[in-house]
Design a protein around this motif. Structure first.
Motif, mmCIF file in Angstrom:
data_model
loop_
_atom_site.group_PDB
_atom_site.id
_atom_site.type_symbol
_atom_site.label_atom_id
_atom_site.label_comp_id
_atom_site.label_asym_id
_atom_site.label_seq_id
_atom_site.Cartn_x
_atom_site.Cartn_y
_atom_site.Cartn_z
ATOM 1 N N GLN A 63 40.005 50.321 13.378
ATOM 2 C CA GLN A 63 40.189 51.715 13.816
ATOM 3 C C GLN A 63 39.285 52.745 12.984
ATOM 4 O O GLN A 63 38.783 53.592 13.550
ATOM 5 C CB GLN A 63 41.617 52.207 13.086
ATOM 6 C CG GLN A 63 42.242 53.437 13.937
ATOM 7 C CD GLN A 63 43.773 53.651 13.388
ATOM 8 O OE1 GLN A 63 44.410 52.916 13.737
ATOM 9 N NE2 GLN A 63 43.920 54.702 13.078
ATOM 10 N N ASP B 178 35.866 52.522 14.906
ATOM 11 C CA ASP B 178 36.031 53.166 16.110
ATOM 12 C C ASP B 178 35.983 55.002 15.453
ATOM 13 O O ASP B 178 35.375 55.500 16.383
ATOM 14 C CB ASP B 178 37.613 53.017 16.493
ATOM 15 C CG ASP B 178 37.773 53.875 17.859
ATOM 16 O OD1 ASP B 178 36.975 54.098 18.448
ATOM 17 O OD2 ASP B 178 38.749 54.366 17.990
ATOM 18 N N SER B 179 36.715 55.307 14.754
ATOM 19 C CA SER B 179 36.714 57.052 14.285
ATOM 20 C C SER B 179 35.211 57.135 13.950
ATOM 21 O O SER B 179 34.717 58.285 14.271
ATOM 22 C CB SER B 179 37.581 57.054 13.177
ATOM 23 O OG SER B 179 37.561 58.382 12.803
ATOM 24 N N THR C 22 33.158 57.091 17.048
ATOM 25 C CA THR C 22 33.255 58.468 17.766
ATOM 26 C C THR C 22 32.915 59.700 17.479
ATOM 27 O O THR C 22 32.185 60.453 17.937
ATOM 28 C CB THR C 22 34.878 58.854 17.778
ATOM 29 O OG1 THR C 22 35.325 57.396 18.341
ATOM 30 C CG2 THR C 22 35.233 59.691 18.534
ATOM 31 N N LYS D 299 37.518 65.124 12.953
ATOM 32 C CA LYS D 299 37.781 63.947 11.948
ATOM 33 C C LYS D 299 39.329 64.195 11.437
ATOM 34 O O LYS D 299 39.876 63.180 11.357
ATOM 35 C CB LYS D 299 36.844 64.365 10.932
ATOM 36 C CG LYS D 299 36.997 63.161 9.647
ATOM 37 C CD LYS D 299 36.123 63.277 8.503
ATOM 38 C CE LYS D 299 36.308 62.137 7.518
ATOM 39 N NZ LYS D 299 35.274 62.106 6.569
ATOM 40 N N LEU E 257 41.726 63.405 14.055
ATOM 41 C CA LEU E 257 41.796 61.710 14.246
ATOM 42 C C LEU E 257 42.696 61.316 12.964
ATOM 43 O O LEU E 257 43.315 60.128 13.235
ATOM 44 C CB LEU E 257 40.470 61.108 14.305
ATOM 45 C CG LEU E 257 39.713 61.623 15.614
ATOM 46 C CD1 LEU E 257 38.286 60.984 15.291
ATOM 47 C CD2 LEU E 257 40.371 61.050 16.737
ATOM 48 N N ASP F 100 44.296 54.724 18.296
ATOM 49 C CA ASP F 100 43.187 54.431 18.801
ATOM 50 C C ASP F 100 42.620 55.536 19.633
ATOM 51 O O ASP F 100 43.400 56.220 20.212
ATOM 52 C CB ASP F 100 43.200 53.218 19.801
ATOM 53 C CG ASP F 100 41.961 52.812 20.363
ATOM 54 O OD1 ASP F 100 41.886 53.381 21.540
ATOM 55 O OD2 ASP F 100 41.291 52.258 20.149
ATOM 56 N N THR F 101 41.263 56.048 19.537
ATOM 57 C CA THR F 101 40.851 57.402 20.249
ATOM 58 C C THR F 101 41.116 57.264 21.834
ATOM 59 O O THR F 101 41.423 58.478 22.319
ATOM 60 C CB THR F 101 39.476 57.558 19.976
ATOM 61 O OG1 THR F 101 38.633 56.463 20.451
ATOM 62 C CG2 THR F 101 39.268 57.730 18.568
ATOM 63 N N GLN F 102 41.079 55.901 22.465
ATOM 64 C CA GLN F 102 41.428 56.103 23.883
ATOM 65 C C GLN F 102 42.896 56.347 24.179
ATOM 66 O O GLN F 102 43.187 56.415 25.421
ATOM 67 C CB GLN F 102 40.868 54.775 24.508
ATOM 68 C CG GLN F 102 39.265 54.655 24.642
ATOM 69 C CD GLN F 102 38.630 55.947 25.331
ATOM 70 O OE1 GLN F 102 39.077 56.109 26.286
ATOM 71 N NE2 GLN F 102 37.478 56.098 24.586
ATOM 72 N N LEU G 239 44.512 58.622 22.602
ATOM 73 C CA LEU G 239 45.204 60.075 22.323
ATOM 74 C C LEU G 239 45.316 60.906 23.606
ATOM 75 O O LEU G 239 44.780 60.514 24.720
ATOM 76 C CB LEU G 239 43.823 60.869 21.743
ATOM 77 C CG LEU G 239 43.460 60.345 20.389
ATOM 78 C CD1 LEU G 239 42.027 61.020 20.004
ATOM 79 C CD2 LEU G 239 44.555 60.792 19.421
ATOM 80 N N LEU H 165 35.299 61.386 25.053
ATOM 81 C CA LEU H 165 36.441 60.543 25.560
ATOM 82 C C LEU H 165 36.246 60.486 26.986
ATOM 83 O O LEU H 165 36.876 59.609 27.599
ATOM 84 C CB LEU H 165 37.809 60.950 25.060
ATOM 85 C CG LEU H 165 37.972 60.972 23.492
ATOM 86 C CD1 LEU H 165 39.762 61.295 23.448
ATOM 87 C CD2 LEU H 165 37.616 59.535 22.760
#
Length: 363
Positions: A81, A84-85, A88, A114, A117, A123-125, A127, A165
């Motif tokens: 995670q 991933d951040s 991103t 930041k 998040l 997970d960003t996807q 959101l 995204l």
């Protein structure tokens, strides 16, 4: 220094030397409470609270107990995670750069996203609109941030959703906080003179003289180069100011004398006001500190910053009879509506109005 350790499984203990500002910051943490017995603040032991603490005390030294940071059974998932951040945010920075945003805006947007998040902690996807709405509520209700700060946060998240995204514009459906109708703080003539008279360093004096006499932003004055000063035409060329716009503004004869005295001593060759590091300019924070110290010594009670000198420049020009359109050009405002705010703080027209009390007593 802020010390944080795990009080129990559910709470973190936060302690620091008392100052009103630190207490104001800790009160923005969701779920915080004061423990009179231990004489410390207790906050929920969650990743969200940890993120808030990191944000509120980002300019302080924070000492974390080794057992404080929240643990999970699946540490590998946390590492994924975090990666991933980071990826991103790297992608976000690239998109902001490609869109031509200034370095200052890029830094601000990266920080806003930041923190979002870290708060969402997913997970960003995954959101969605609900995550954004909840975060906006926390910023406004729990942390009591200004509406302008929350609006900037929403703009950053909206950009993030749209260009990183590649989601549908979910944030367009989220209402923005109503814009606060605040009038700028302005120093009167005597207060300006009092502040400027308290600065003895030639470099600092030249900076503040230029800010007030030319209506410069602090980011513009520190980025001036020697070539930007046109002593023959008595003008200053501001290159790539706010919004990446060039403009000219006036150069004061008094300010030019102070500037020449400084230049004769320091002999700047590229940046007009070089910083401590090689090939760098003086930081905005340094100028703010100089101005704050001068205000204290001049016994200024108003909440003033370096930008207050720019507001004072515009207001004093208006009170002196300068047309609002010329002031707009000197300040570099795109819209005349932005400049019109100075009509609300100018005493030019208000002085013509007689109070009914004065009229009654005269009769």
């Amino acid at each position: 220094m802020i010390t944080i350790f795990q009080k129990n499984a559910d709470e973190l203990s936060v302690s620091f030397p008392y100052t009103p500002e630190r207490v104001k910051r800790i009160k923005k943490i969701t779920g915080r409470r004061w423990d009179p017995k231990s004489k410390c603040w207790l906050v929920p032991n969650t990743s969200g609270s940890q993120s808030q603490l990191m944000h509120e005390f980002q300019d302080e030294e924070i000492i974390w107990d080794s057992m404080t940071l929240e643990k999970t059974k699946d540490e590998k998932a946390l590492e994924v995670q975090a990666a991933d951040s980071n990826n991103t945010l790297t992608h976000l920075k690239k998109q902001l750069t490609l869109k031509g945003y200034t370095s200052k805006t890029i830094k601000a947007y990266l920080g806003q996203v930041k923190r979002f998040l870290e708060y969402a902690n997913k997970d960003t996807q995954a959101l969605d609109k609900q995550d954004v709405e909840q975060y906006m509520y926390v910023l406004l209700h729990d942390q009591e941030n200004s509406h302008s700060y929350v609006n900037q946060t929403l703009s950053a998240i909206k950009f993030f959703f749209q260009f990183v995204l590649k989601h549908k514009p979910l944030t367009y459906e989220i209402p923005r906080p109503k814009k606060e109708n605040k009038l700028p703080e302005v120093l009167n003539n005597e207060e300006v003179i009092a502040v400027l008279s308290k600065v003895s360093n030639h470099k600092h004096k030249a900076i503040l003289y230029l800010v007030y006499s030319s209506g410069l932003r602090v980011g513009e004055v520190v980025r001036l180069k020697v070539e930007n000063i046109d002593a023959q035409r008595m003008m200053i060329h501001i290159k790539q100011g706010k919004g990446r716009n060039d403009r000219y503004t006036i150069l004061s004869e008094v300010a030019l004398k102070v500037l020449r005295k400084y230049a004769a001593m320091e002999k700047p060759t590229d940046w007009l006001f070089p910083g401590g590091k090689e090939n760098s300019f003086l930081t905005e924070r340094s100028v703010q500190k100089v101005f704050s110290k001068a205000c204290q010594e001049a016994n200024i009670k108003k909440r003033a910053s370096v930008h207050t000198l720019r507001h004072s420049f515009a207001t004093h020009l208006l009170e002196g009879g300068t047309d609002l359109r010329y002031i707009q050009e000197l300040l570099g405002h795109k819209s005349s509506k932005t400049t019109e705010i100075y009509t609300h703080v100018s005493s030019k027209s208000l002085r013509k109005i007689q109070s009914p009390l004065d009229r009654l007593l005269e009769e």
